[in-house]
Design an enzyme around this catalytic site. Structure first.
Site, PDB file in Angstrom:
ATOM      1  N   GLU A   1       0.963  -1.089   0.033  1.00 19.54           N
ATOM      2  CA  GLU A   1      -0.276  -0.167  -0.240  1.00 19.54           C
ATOM      3  C   GLU A   1       0.814   0.639   0.108  1.00 19.54           C
ATOM      4  O   GLU A   1       1.215   2.053   1.195  1.00 19.54           O
ATOM      5  CB  GLU A   1      -1.181  -0.566   1.045  1.00 19.54           C
ATOM      6  CG  GLU A   1      -2.266  -1.235   1.422  1.00 19.54           C
ATOM      7  CD  GLU A   1      -2.945  -0.928   2.164  1.00 19.54           C
ATOM      8  OE1 GLU A   1      -3.150  -0.207   3.098  1.00 19.54           O
ATOM      9  OE2 GLU A   1      -3.871  -1.358   2.023  1.00 19.54           O
TER      10      GLU A   1
ATOM     11  N   GLU B   1      -5.562  -8.478   0.911  1.00 19.57           N
ATOM     12  CA  GLU B   1      -6.138  -8.223   1.636  1.00 19.57           C
ATOM     13  C   GLU B   1      -8.081  -7.845   2.033  1.00 19.57           C
ATOM     14  O   GLU B   1      -8.120  -6.728   0.797  1.00 19.57           O
ATOM     15  CB  GLU B   1      -5.406  -7.661   2.610  1.00 19.57           C
ATOM     16  CG  GLU B   1      -4.418  -7.243   2.810  1.00 19.57           C
ATOM     17  CD  GLU B   1      -3.446  -6.245   3.834  1.00 19.57           C
ATOM     18  OE1 GLU B   1      -4.559  -4.812   4.544  1.00 19.57           O
ATOM     19  OE2 GLU B   1      -2.890  -5.874   4.184  1.00 19.57           O
TER      20      GLU B   1
HETATM   21  C1  FCB Z   1      -4.476  -1.540   5.486  1.00 17.15           C
HETATM   22  C2  FCB Z   1      -3.501  -2.645   6.345  1.00 17.15           C
HETATM   23  C3  FCB Z   1      -3.095  -3.453   6.624  1.00 17.15           C
HETATM   24  C4  FCB Z   1      -4.354  -3.784   7.971  1.00 17.15           C
HETATM   25  C5  FCB Z   1      -6.023  -3.754   7.059  1.00 17.15           C
HETATM   26  C6  FCB Z   1      -6.637  -2.784   8.032  1.00 17.15           C
HETATM   27  O1  FCB Z   1      -4.343  -0.895   4.904  1.00 17.15           O
HETATM   28  O2  FCB Z   1      -2.908  -2.920   5.230  1.00 17.15           O
HETATM   29  O3  FCB Z   1      -2.158  -3.671   8.119  1.00 17.15           O
HETATM   30  O4  FCB Z   1      -4.353  -2.069   8.980  1.00 17.15           O
HETATM   31  O5  FCB Z   1      -5.850  -2.233   6.025  1.00 17.15           O
END
Ligand code: FCB
Length: 441
Positions: free
Chosen positions: A169, A352
């Site tokens: 990110e 994620e």
């Molecule tokens: C993302 C992050 C991860 C976690 C989630 C909820 O942005 O990569 O580390 O905090 O959000």
């Protein structure tokens, strides 16, 4: 309306189902000779983090890692996405710490022993403080420093990790941390942000070339995407949403796929970028073997008065998680389609996806129906994208464990496994049991 739970059989042969974590959020930064990182000091500075909590102990995964890997195997998952901590591997940012590398060596061997595919992320935000003091991501020197770190980790682990991402990110590393001031180092400065937006990508591209030159393969990057809808049809609100989309959802993917920086973001950022940034764009567009997509929510933007890029997010009408994030699985489908077009021919992974809820253990059980529905709906959205032609190869849940949620501290619980931070007891939640059943072979 919630979807029926898809099962392994609904996805293509070889599709990877996994869970995701990040070093600083679970390991315990005070163990194993790790150096200070900028999150330790950000958290120790009043006003930055709820209850001023840091990752000193977190889930003590540094000592509980075997039990945690057992949970992944026993949940019938195929893969584990983890990160190495730069401050653990190189406490001063440059000098390797054998104890740190040994830890990850054991961890990767532990995955192999359990039949788990390792998916490594080299940088998930734990920048060594010594480098932060030299300007961190605002300093061009971060690109060779990151490359040296990436090479050191891969020299040790590269023979056993299956897929490797440079950065997690970059929008958060750059914009959230240097413009919005919400994450370490907590700056609110457009020039620092623009420099970090460029240097994250330069570090990515430089490391990609160096890793390839050493024979490493299956290299990628993990980007986050969040729909930016306008608050109204008024021209200024629409503009605000388009600017947000350009900074958040277009800047990084377009640069790494060779399309350059979007004009709608350059319009405000160009004067603040490092000199001669154009000369780096070829390095930044290094060929990618895969792209990771992180997706959680959407946001609604309205224009406000102020200097570029004036706009602010306002609460939306959809059902929300513990963090107030709107739940919108269609956004995942839309970004899979969109990135699938932008990066035609490059395999995608959902690296994620998940939600926070104030989960409680009652009689040894954690019932998290809302998370179960969230997971079902997002897996269904991913399946829809595959059916519509997207080359999606895997889906990782965020997160295996409740953990340190950055500026929110330990309040928001994102795990499919509950963690009691007093005792470090792990309790699988209903969502874990649902996934275990669906992923049974
Ligand atoms: C993302 C992050 C991860 C976690 C989630 C909820 O942005 O990569 O580390 O905090 O959000």
């Amino acid at each position: 309306m919630t979807s029926p739970m898809p099962t392994r059989k609904d996805f293509p042969e070889g599709f990877l189902f996994g869970v995701s974590t990040a070093a600083y959020q679970i390991e315990g930064s005070r163990f194993g000779g790790a150096g200070a990182c900028h999150w330790d000091t950000f958290a120790a500075t009043p006003g930055n983090v709820t209850l001023a909590e840091g990752g000193g102990v977190a889930c003590d995964h540094y000592h509980f890692w075997e039990q945690d890997l057992d949970l992944i195997r026993d949940g019938n998952f195929d893969a584990y996405r983890f990160s190495t901590s730069w401050a653990r591997v190189m406490p001063d940012g440059v000098t390797p710490n054998p104890e740190g590398l040994d830890f990850y060596d054991r961890l990767v061997d532990g995955m192999a022993e359990r039949g788990l595919t390792p998916s490594l992320t080299l940088y998930h935000w734990d920048l060594p403080s010594d480098l932060a003091m030299k300007g961190g991501w605002t300093n061009r020197d971060i690109a060779p420093r990151f490359t040296d770190y990436a090479l050191a980790v891969m020299k040790r682990l590269g023979d056993r990790v299956d897929m490797t991402a440079t950065l997690n990110e970059p929008w958060c590393i750059a914009w959230l941390s240097h413009f919005l001031g919400v994450h370490a180092p907590g700056l609110r400065d457009i020039r620092a942000a623009a420099h970090a937006m460029h240097h994250t990508l330069l570090a990515h591209g430089t490391a990609m070339a160096a890793l390839r030159a050493e024979g490493h393969d299956n290299l990628g990057i993990v980007l986050n995407f969040e729909t930016a809808h306008p608050a109204s049809r008024r021209a200024d609100d629409m503009q605000a949403a388009l600017r947000q989309d350009a900074i958040y959802n277009r800047w990084f993917i377009e640069a790494v796929t060779g399309a350059g920086y979007p004009a709608a973001a350059l319009e405000g950022l160009q004067p603040h970028l490092p000199k001669d940034w154009q000369a780096d764009m070829e390095t930044i567009a290094a060929p990618l073997d895969w792209i990771g997509i992180n997706h959680y929510t959407r946001a609604i933007y309205r224009a406000v008065d102020g200097p570029w890029p004036a706009g602010e997010a306002i609460p939306g009408p959809l059902a929300k998680t513990q963090l107030g994030w709107e739940i919108r699985p269609d956004g995942l489908y839309e970004f899979l389609m969109r990135v699938g077009q932008q990066a035609k021919g490059t395999p995608l992974y959902v690296t994620e996806n998940g939600m926070a809820w104030d989960d409680r253990v009652l009689d040894g059980h954690v019932s998290d129906d809302i998370r179960q529905a969230y997971i079902r709906d997002h897996l269904a959205a991913a399946k829809r994208a595959i059916d519509d032609g997207v080359d999606l190869r895997g889906f990782f849940q965020w997160s295996l464990l409740d953990n340190y949620e950055w500026s929110h501290g330990y309040g928001p619980r994102f795990g499919i496994v509950h963690v009691d931070y007093e005792t470090q007891k792990r309790t699988p939640k209903g969502s874990y049991l649902m996934l275990r059943e669906a992923l049974n072979r």
